[in-house]
Write a protein that holds these residues in place. Structure first.
Motif, PDB file in Angstrom:
ATOM      1  N   GLN A  40       1.020  -1.187   0.028  1.00 17.26           N
ATOM      2  CA  GLN A  40      -0.297  -0.028  -0.122  1.00 17.26           C
ATOM      3  C   GLN A  40       0.924   1.112  -0.211  1.00 17.26           C
ATOM      4  OE1 GLN A  40      -2.297   0.896   3.790  1.00 17.26           O
ATOM      5  NE2 GLN A  40      -4.136   1.224   2.259  1.00 17.26           N
ATOM      6  N   GLY A  41       2.126   1.297   0.857  1.00 19.95           N
ATOM      7  CA  GLY A  41       2.687   2.441   0.836  1.00 19.95           C
ATOM      8  C   GLY A  41       3.518   2.528  -0.442  1.00 19.95           C
ATOM      9  N   VAL A  42       4.077   1.590  -1.056  1.00 17.18           N
ATOM     10  CA  VAL A  42       4.598   1.434  -2.427  1.00 17.18           C
ATOM     11  C   VAL A  42       3.683   1.892  -3.355  1.00 17.18           C
ATOM     12  CG1 VAL A  42       5.830   0.112  -4.219  1.00 17.18           C
ATOM     13  CG2 VAL A  42       6.170  -0.435  -1.754  1.00 17.18           C
ATOM     14  N   ALA A  43       2.813   1.693  -3.379  1.00 22.22           N
ATOM     15  CA  ALA A  43       1.756   2.091  -4.457  1.00 22.22           C
ATOM     16  C   ALA A  43       1.551   3.626  -4.375  1.00 22.22           C
ATOM     17  CB  ALA A  43       0.045   1.344  -4.202  1.00 22.22           C
ATOM     18  N   ALA A  44       1.546   4.202  -3.165  1.00 18.28           N
ATOM     19  CA  ALA A  44       1.150   5.599  -2.961  1.00 18.28           C
ATOM     20  C   ALA A  44       2.419   6.520  -3.432  1.00 18.28           C
ATOM     21  CB  ALA A  44       0.804   5.776  -1.412  1.00 18.28           C
ATOM     22  N   ALA A  45       3.785   5.735  -2.958  1.00 16.37           N
ATOM     23  CA  ALA A  45       4.982   6.370  -3.406  1.00 16.37           C
ATOM     24  C   ALA A  45       5.111   6.287  -4.930  1.00 16.37           C
ATOM     25  CB  ALA A  45       6.096   6.018  -2.589  1.00 16.37           C
ATOM     26  N   PHE A  46       4.689   5.308  -5.571  1.00 19.59           N
ATOM     27  CA  PHE A  46       5.137   5.266  -6.936  1.00 19.59           C
ATOM     28  C   PHE A  46       3.657   4.682  -7.699  1.00 19.59           C
ATOM     29  CE2 PHE A  46       8.872   3.877  -4.529  1.00 19.59           C
ATOM     30  CZ  PHE A  46       9.765   4.537  -5.348  1.00 19.59           C
ATOM     31  N   PRO A  47       2.963   5.919  -7.982  1.00 22.88           N
ATOM     32  CA  PRO A  47       1.685   5.469  -8.557  1.00 22.88           C
ATOM     33  C   PRO A  47       1.530   5.147  -9.987  1.00 22.88           C
ATOM     34  CG  PRO A  47       2.234   8.097  -8.249  1.00 22.88           C
ATOM     35  CD  PRO A  47       3.152   7.411  -7.658  1.00 22.88           C
ATOM     36  N   ALA A  48       2.843   5.393 -10.652  1.00 25.80           N
ATOM     37  CA  ALA A  48       2.967   4.688 -12.060  1.00 25.80           C
ATOM     38  C   ALA A  48       3.571   3.202 -12.304  1.00 25.80           C
ATOM     39  CB  ALA A  48       3.513   5.688 -13.038  1.00 25.80           C
ATOM     40  N   ALA A  49       3.879   2.822 -11.152  1.00 28.38           N
ATOM     41  CA  ALA A  49       4.409   1.531 -11.093  1.00 28.38           C
ATOM     42  C   ALA A  49       3.406   0.361 -11.244  1.00 28.38           C
ATOM     43  CB  ALA A  49       5.430   1.397  -9.824  1.00 28.38           C
ATOM     44  N   ASN A  99      -5.615 -16.203   2.461  1.00 27.83           N
ATOM     45  CA  ASN A  99      -5.797 -15.401   3.671  1.00 27.83           C
ATOM     46  C   ASN A  99      -5.370 -14.078   3.510  1.00 27.83           C
ATOM     47  OD1 ASN A  99      -7.819 -17.015   4.561  1.00 27.83           O
ATOM     48  ND2 ASN A  99      -6.494 -17.837   6.570  1.00 27.83           N
ATOM     49  N   GLY A 100      -4.038 -14.033   3.293  1.00 30.30           N
ATOM     50  CA  GLY A 100      -3.444 -12.776   3.239  1.00 30.30           C
ATOM     51  C   GLY A 100      -3.604 -11.934   2.113  1.00 30.30           C
ATOM     52  N   LEU A 101      -3.719 -12.585   0.818  1.00 30.74           N
ATOM     53  CA  LEU A 101      -4.183 -12.018  -0.336  1.00 30.74           C
ATOM     54  C   LEU A 101      -5.300 -11.158  -0.431  1.00 30.74           C
ATOM     55  CD1 LEU A 101      -2.708 -14.572  -3.018  1.00 30.74           C
ATOM     56  CD2 LEU A 101      -1.467 -12.402  -2.341  1.00 30.74           C
ATOM     57  N   ARG A 102      -6.578 -11.911   0.467  1.00 32.46           N
ATOM     58  CA  ARG A 102      -7.752 -11.199   0.770  1.00 32.46           C
ATOM     59  C   ARG A 102      -7.592  -9.811   1.015  1.00 32.46           C
ATOM     60  NH1 ARG A 102      -9.262 -16.373   3.073  1.00 32.46           N
ATOM     61  NH2 ARG A 102     -10.333 -17.609   1.439  1.00 32.46           N
ATOM     62  N   PHE A 103      -6.753  -9.600   2.173  1.00 32.44           N
ATOM     63  CA  PHE A 103      -6.546  -8.516   2.904  1.00 32.44           C
ATOM     64  C   PHE A 103      -5.995  -7.535   1.813  1.00 32.44           C
ATOM     65  CE2 PHE A 103      -7.497 -10.876   6.476  1.00 32.44           C
ATOM     66  CZ  PHE A 103      -8.275 -10.116   7.285  1.00 32.44           C
ATOM     67  N   ALA A 104      -4.713  -8.093   1.331  1.00 33.83           N
ATOM     68  CA  ALA A 104      -3.870  -7.109   0.262  1.00 33.83           C
ATOM     69  C   ALA A 104      -4.691  -6.728  -0.774  1.00 33.83           C
ATOM     70  CB  ALA A 104      -2.449  -8.039  -0.022  1.00 33.83           C
ATOM     71  N   SER A 105      -5.473  -7.420  -1.459  1.00 33.14           N
ATOM     72  CA  SER A 105      -6.134  -7.076  -2.753  1.00 33.14           C
ATOM     73  C   SER A 105      -7.252  -5.931  -2.288  1.00 33.14           C
ATOM     74  CB  SER A 105      -6.925  -8.189  -3.438  1.00 33.14           C
ATOM     75  OG  SER A 105      -7.934  -8.631  -2.248  1.00 33.14           O
ATOM     76  N   ARG A 106      -7.745  -5.992  -1.048  1.00 39.74           N
ATOM     77  CA  ARG A 106      -8.500  -4.843  -0.620  1.00 39.74           C
ATOM     78  C   ARG A 106      -7.661  -3.624  -0.494  1.00 39.74           C
ATOM     79  NH1 ARG A 106     -11.499  -9.177   2.132  1.00 39.74           N
ATOM     80  NH2 ARG A 106     -10.393  -8.692   4.046  1.00 39.74           N
ATOM     81  N   ARG A 107      -6.695  -3.700   0.033  1.00 37.21           N
ATOM     82  CA  ARG A 107      -5.676  -2.519   0.278  1.00 37.21           C
ATOM     83  C   ARG A 107      -5.168  -1.965  -0.873  1.00 37.21           C
ATOM     84  NH1 ARG A 107      -2.460  -4.037   5.826  1.00 37.21           N
ATOM     85  NH2 ARG A 107      -3.547  -2.626   7.210  1.00 37.21           N
ATOM     86  N   VAL A 108      -4.884  -2.621  -1.967  1.00 32.06           N
ATOM     87  CA  VAL A 108      -4.249  -2.367  -3.193  1.00 32.06           C
ATOM     88  C   VAL A 108      -4.942  -2.758  -4.511  1.00 32.06           C
ATOM     89  CG1 VAL A 108      -2.000  -1.662  -4.342  1.00 32.06           C
ATOM     90  CG2 VAL A 108      -2.132  -2.515  -1.889  1.00 32.06           C
ATOM     91  N   PRO A 109      -6.195  -2.416  -4.845  1.00 30.16           N
ATOM     92  CA  PRO A 109      -6.856  -3.051  -5.734  1.00 30.16           C
ATOM     93  C   PRO A 109      -6.043  -2.853  -7.169  1.00 30.16           C
ATOM     94  CG  PRO A 109      -7.916  -0.905  -4.859  1.00 30.16           C
ATOM     95  CD  PRO A 109      -6.769  -1.204  -3.995  1.00 30.16           C
ATOM     96  N   ARG A 110      -5.169  -1.740  -7.340  1.00 30.47           N
ATOM     97  CA  ARG A 110      -4.640  -1.862  -8.608  1.00 30.47           C
ATOM     98  C   ARG A 110      -3.484  -2.794  -8.695  1.00 30.47           C
ATOM     99  NH1 ARG A 110       0.137   1.131  -9.572  1.00 30.47           N
ATOM    100  NH2 ARG A 110       0.882   2.266  -7.746  1.00 30.47           N
ATOM    101  N   ALA A 111      -2.895  -3.408  -7.766  1.00 30.20           N
ATOM    102  CA  ALA A 111      -1.967  -4.551  -7.776  1.00 30.20           C
ATOM    103  C   ALA A 111      -2.581  -5.930  -8.233  1.00 30.20           C
ATOM    104  CB  ALA A 111      -1.247  -4.674  -6.595  1.00 30.20           C
ATOM    105  N   SER A 112      -1.467  -6.416  -8.828  1.00 27.74           N
ATOM    106  CA  SER A 112      -2.147  -8.132  -9.195  1.00 27.74           C
ATOM    107  C   SER A 112      -1.553  -8.717  -8.237  1.00 27.74           C
ATOM    108  CB  SER A 112      -1.349  -8.195 -10.651  1.00 27.74           C
ATOM    109  OG  SER A 112       0.093  -8.268 -10.610  1.00 27.74           O
TER     110      SER A 112
END
Length: 295
Positions: A96-105, A115-128
């Motif tokens: 989530q922090g990386v996404a905010a710092a590097f919006p074009a990446a 189980n972890g990916l469920r939380f991560a995908s909600r936090r950073v929906p633009r990531a794969s």
């Protein structure tokens, strides 16, 4: 380039069936899974701990200060970051922090547990996101940066993970790693977290260099607070029956703010170029040579 997670042959895409062995990733809980046998259990961590972690990490001084240090290091060494892979992304707090710092990446997060990916995908929906065993990363020369933050200490075959990270990086790409440090800090906290080891500087450097990397920067952190950390670990050793794994994250707000302030001072020292010799954790930045050794 995409590699088969089963036999290592080149495959046409991340979803394709391997032409050599027939392996193809499956879908588990809505995520592309390269190691579905580990998606719900195994893998050196408690799969049920992610909900508790997600509830506590955003407000906790240690997670906040680690993120601040990591993002500074990423901006310093990889300001033009375009493709980023995080191994063991957990709940996605760092991502989530990386996404905010590097919006074009372009961001990719991997985790052995869905189980972890469920939380991560909600936090950073633009990531794969991919479910994956870090000992078998199905990519070659794909990423500018690979990150593994408090991950490899959970894996017995840490050298295999580092070798896989080396392969996944483009020539000239960067590896960012944080690990818990100093065997003498071992406590029930490490047992609870399913740690295989706490690293010494020499051990970590030797393993990273053996994987083919050159070390760019290495420093301890959680150094100014080391006496308090040691006292906490000694207390937990002496009172192991009553050990509460969340106690260090559930601290009074005034103390949490004070500890965060101390960590900010420490970060300032690191930014000035000091490499701190001892501390509860270590940050290492390493680089894959511009000339690929496999060529």
């Amino acid at each position: 380039m995409t590699r088969c997670a089963a036999c290592d042959a080149v495959v046409p895409s991340s979803t394709a069936e391997c032409p050599s062995c027939g392996f193809a990733p499956s879908m588990v809980d809505g995520f592309l899974a390269y190691a579905p046998q580990f998606a719900h259990q195994g893998g050196g961590f408690d799969a049920d701990a992610f909900a508790q972690l997600a509830a506590l990490e955003e407000g906790n001084f240690w997670f906040r200060s680690r993120n601040s240090l990591l993002l500074w290091a990423l901006r310093k060494h990889c300001s033009g970051l375009r493709r980023y892979l995080e191994i063991g992304c957990g709940t996605g707090y760092v991502l989530q922090g990386v996404a905010a710092a590097f919006p074009a990446a372009q961001l990719s997060g991997t985790e052995i547990f869905t189980n972890g990916l469920r939380f991560a995908s909600r936090r950073v929906p633009r990531a794969s996101f991919l479910q994956m065993d870090a000992r078998h990363i199905p990519f070659e020369s794909e990423y500018d940066v690979v990150g593994a933050f408090d991950v490899i200490e959970h894996i017995a075959e840490d050298e295999a993970v580092l070798a896989q990270a080396w392969r996944a990086l483009k020539p000239g790409g960067f590896l960012f790693v944080t690990v818990p440090q100093h065997r003498w800090l071992w406590s029930p906290s490490d047992d609870y977290a399913h740690h295989e080891r706490r690293y010494g500087k020499a051990e970590l450097h030797a393993k990273v260099e053996a994987a083919g990397f050159g070390i760019v920067r290495s420093t301890s952190f959680v150094s100014l607070l080391l006496p308090f950390l040691l006292a906490s670990r000694l207390k937990s050793r002496n009172d192991a029956v009553a050990y509460d794994p969340t106690a260090e994250m559930r601290i009074p707000p005034f103390l949490n703010a004070l500890l965060y302030g101390v960590m900010c001072v420490e970060k300032g020292l690191i930014q000035l170029g000091l490499s701190l010799p001892v501390g509860g954790s270590r940050l290492l930045v390493a680089r894959k040579p511009e000339t690929d050794r496999s060529q």
